[in-house]
Design an enzyme around this catalytic site. Structure first.
Site, PDB file in Angstrom:
ATOM      1  N   GLU A 262       0.843  -1.202   0.000  1.00 42.24           N
ATOM      2  CA  GLU A 262       0.000   0.000   0.000  1.00 42.24           C
ATOM      3  C   GLU A 262       0.874   1.246   0.000  1.00 42.24           C
ATOM      4  OE1 GLU A 262      -2.746  -0.163   3.271  1.00 42.24           O
ATOM      5  OE2 GLU A 262      -3.564  -2.081   2.644  1.00 42.24           O
ATOM      6  N   HIS A 281      -7.862   1.153   1.814  1.00 37.93           N
ATOM      7  CA  HIS A 281      -7.642   1.105   3.270  1.00 37.93           C
ATOM      8  C   HIS A 281      -8.463   2.197   3.974  1.00 37.93           C
ATOM      9  CE1 HIS A 281      -4.548  -0.335   6.442  1.00 37.93           C
ATOM     10  NE2 HIS A 281      -5.699  -0.038   7.019  1.00 37.93           N
TER      11      HIS A 281
HETATM   12  C1  MLT Z   1      -5.870   0.154  12.004  1.00 38.30           C
HETATM   13  O1  MLT Z   1      -5.014  -0.731  12.118  1.00 38.30           O
HETATM   14  O2  MLT Z   1      -6.179   0.882  12.951  1.00 38.30           O
HETATM   15  C2  MLT Z   1      -6.563   0.374  10.704  1.00 38.30           C
HETATM   16  O3  MLT Z   1      -6.142  -0.506   9.732  1.00 38.30           O
HETATM   17  C3  MLT Z   1      -6.483   1.781  10.240  1.00 38.30           C
HETATM   18  C4  MLT Z   1      -5.075   2.252  10.045  1.00 38.30           C
HETATM   19  O4  MLT Z   1      -4.210   1.513   9.603  1.00 38.30           O
HETATM   20  O5  MLT Z   1      -4.817   3.398  10.364  1.00 38.30           O
END
Ligand code: MLT
Length: 529
Positions: A262, A281
């Site tokens: 990503e 995401h």
């Molecule tokens: C998390 O791990 O809190 C979620 O995937 C969101 C993010 O990565 O900020």
């Protein structure tokens, strides 16, 4: 003291207000740093706040010469090298719960969008087509949903899917049958989940164990026509294997909020397949979740830097605020006990066994053991030992640490006991608190005693015969050293006596030598707290 904080991403305005309002915090927001740039920037900062894009690698952590806390504004800590942080005594904390609902709701959005071809139907309409037959969907009602990972998010997804009339089964190696039963969920083994599920949704953390867990072999065991949802971490799925299964039709559809890389390479086939719904995401990206995540992480990091609370620390066994308040005197007692063991040991300690017993402390053997190790290792000259790295420091020094039961012979409530071994010897000491917060050593190798572990204390093993106390008093008195208390434990009249002699000032080494030469004395040590 002013704490310097480096923030590597945007925080909600409410979180920024909290930082602005704290006179002890001096913060900088620097976005888009690569690990190399972060490593260059980090020296001098006490705290680091990251979201998912900045990576706190081992190099970054090593460069953080004053780094104490890393706060992850979110749940997944796979962008932080936890091992490196623990080894260097850096606390890592996240904000579980703050974006749980957002992620569960996005999972539902993905599930429904996939079943009803929403994104592709929108695209077709925008392209001037009216393709009602082509985008016929499937219903959720009556289908079986398999949830892999039943943490906070998985549980909320289960509840929402039951409301849609789905049968929900789950696989989670950490979930007991009783807990699953309480939640009215059927707990199954992974193979059964794979065989029975029409839909599979992933809610597991990405760890070395779970990376690539949805691979060719696992997909082959899934029901033909299964649909897969992933709003957890891209690395859980072997993407090449998923593409193959989507092409063959063995997997009828996938809805993904996360990808292995990503931002992705834009030629990743998953971005271009008609039977795949993919979002960038977004699961935690709601106004509500981002506000909450920002506020929580700022409050947590500030509290941790001030040493008042370490809630949601993922690499530290210390519990949250209110429990910490009750436990703190016991942790302090355990530290003194560890320190006493080290100071009295006759060689390098190789083994530590810890036992706790009592209503207040029974459930907290882990933090108590860490506190004890901290006290035991603190005199080690190799650097600072804290609640995060004490077990690691013990391990690197070859000390075997275990928890045990039945070490003490006394029957005080809430007793912490510790047996240490060194080459050719061992010692067991028990301690407790009087009146809730007064530390006491109450037993040494079966000899009952009542000693406050503070200041300077001479500890002597001697024969219980007349003249000893007088002689010690004279030797110390001649040097102007006042004896504050003298506590003795003995196995029987005229037998072995153990004395803890608290003094009001330091005792020079030559006096210790003279005391050691007294006829009664078998051994004498000076300890300090
Ligand atoms: C998390 O791990 O809190 C979620 O995937 C969101 C993010 O990565 O900020």
């Amino acid at each position: 003291m002013t704490f310097r904080l480096l923030v590597t991403d945007d925080l909600s305005p409410e979180a920024v207000d909290l930082l602005d309002a704290d006179d002890d915090i001096d913060y900088d927001v620097v976005k888009g740093l690569s690990p190399e740039q972060l490593a260059e920037r980090i020296p001098g900062y006490h705290g680091l706040v990251v979201r998912s894009s900045a990576r706190a690698t081992a190099e970054v952590i090593a460069a953080g010469d004053t780094l104490e806390v890393i706060g992850r504004a979110g749940v997944g800590v796979d962008n932080i090298d936890l091992r490196a942080a623990s080894e260097r005594g850096v606390i890592v904390m996240n904000t579980p719960g703050a974006n749980t609902v957002a992620t569960a709701e996005h999972t539902m959005a993905l599930l429904l969008a996939m079943c009803r071809n929403v994104p592709i139907a929108v695209a077709s309409l925008r392209a001037g087509k009216w393709e009602r037959k082509k985008y016929k969907g499937v219903e959720l009602r009556g289908k079986t949903l398999g949830i892999i990972g039943l943490g906070r998010i998985g549980r909320r997804v289960a509840r929402r899917c039951r409301a849609f009339g789905m049968e929900v089964i789950c696989f989670d190696p950490y979930l007991s049958d009783d807990r699953a039963h309480e939640m009215h969920l059927e707990r199954v083994v992974l193979d059964e989940l794979l065989q029975r599920s029409d839909f599979i949704t992933l809610h597991a953390a990405l760890t070395p164990k779970t990376r690539g867990m949805i691979n060719r072999h696992v997909i082959a065991k899934m029901k033909p026509g299964v649909r897969i949802v992933n709003a957890a971490r891209g690395g859980l799925i072997d993407e090449a294997a998923l593409v193959e299964a989507l092409e063959s039709g063995h997997v009828a559809g996938a809805a993904l909020d996360v990808l292995t890389k990503e931002p992705p390479d834009f030629d990743n086939p998953l971005l271009h397949m008609d039977n795949v719904v993919v979002t960038p995401h977004l699961a935690a990206s709601t106004d509500e979740a981002q506000r909450e995540v920002g506020i929580q992480i700022v409050k947590q990091v500030i509290d941790a830097l001030h040493g008042v609370d370490f809630r949601n620390a993922v690499n530290m066994p210390v519990v949250d605020g209110h429990v910490l308040k009750e436990l703190r005197p016991f942790l302090s007692m355990a530290e003194r006990l560890g320190s006493l063991q080290t100071q009295l040991a006759e060689d390098a300690i190789t083994k530590v066994e810890v036992a706790v017993e009592g209503e207040v402390i029974d459930d907290y053997i882990k933090p108590i053991t860490v506190a004890l190790l901290k006290g035991l290792l603190e005199p080690v000259p190799t650097g600072s030992v804290n609640y995060v790295n004490a077990p690691h420091v013990a391990m690197t020094r070859g000390i075997v640490v275990s928890q045990t039961t039945g070490l003490h012979t006394t029957d005080y409530p809430n007793i912490i006991s510790c047996r240490v071994e060194w080459s050719g010897g061992k010692r067991t000491i028990a301690s407790t608190l009087f009146s809730h917060d007064e530390p006491r050593i109450v037993d040494v190798d079966g000899l009952r005693i009542d000693v406050i572990p503070e200041g300077t204390i001479l500890v002597s093993w001697s024969r219980d015969e007349p003249g000893f106390i007088g002689k010690v008093g004279t030797l110390l008195g001649d040097r102007g050293i006042n004896i504050a208390t003298w506590r003795t434990g003995r196995s029987g009249k005229g037998e072995k006596a153990l004395s803890f002699i608290s003094v009001d000032s330091d005792v020079p080494d030559e006096i210790i030598t003279k005391l050691a030469e007294l006829a009664w004395v078998e051994r004498i040590s000076k300890v300090r707290f």
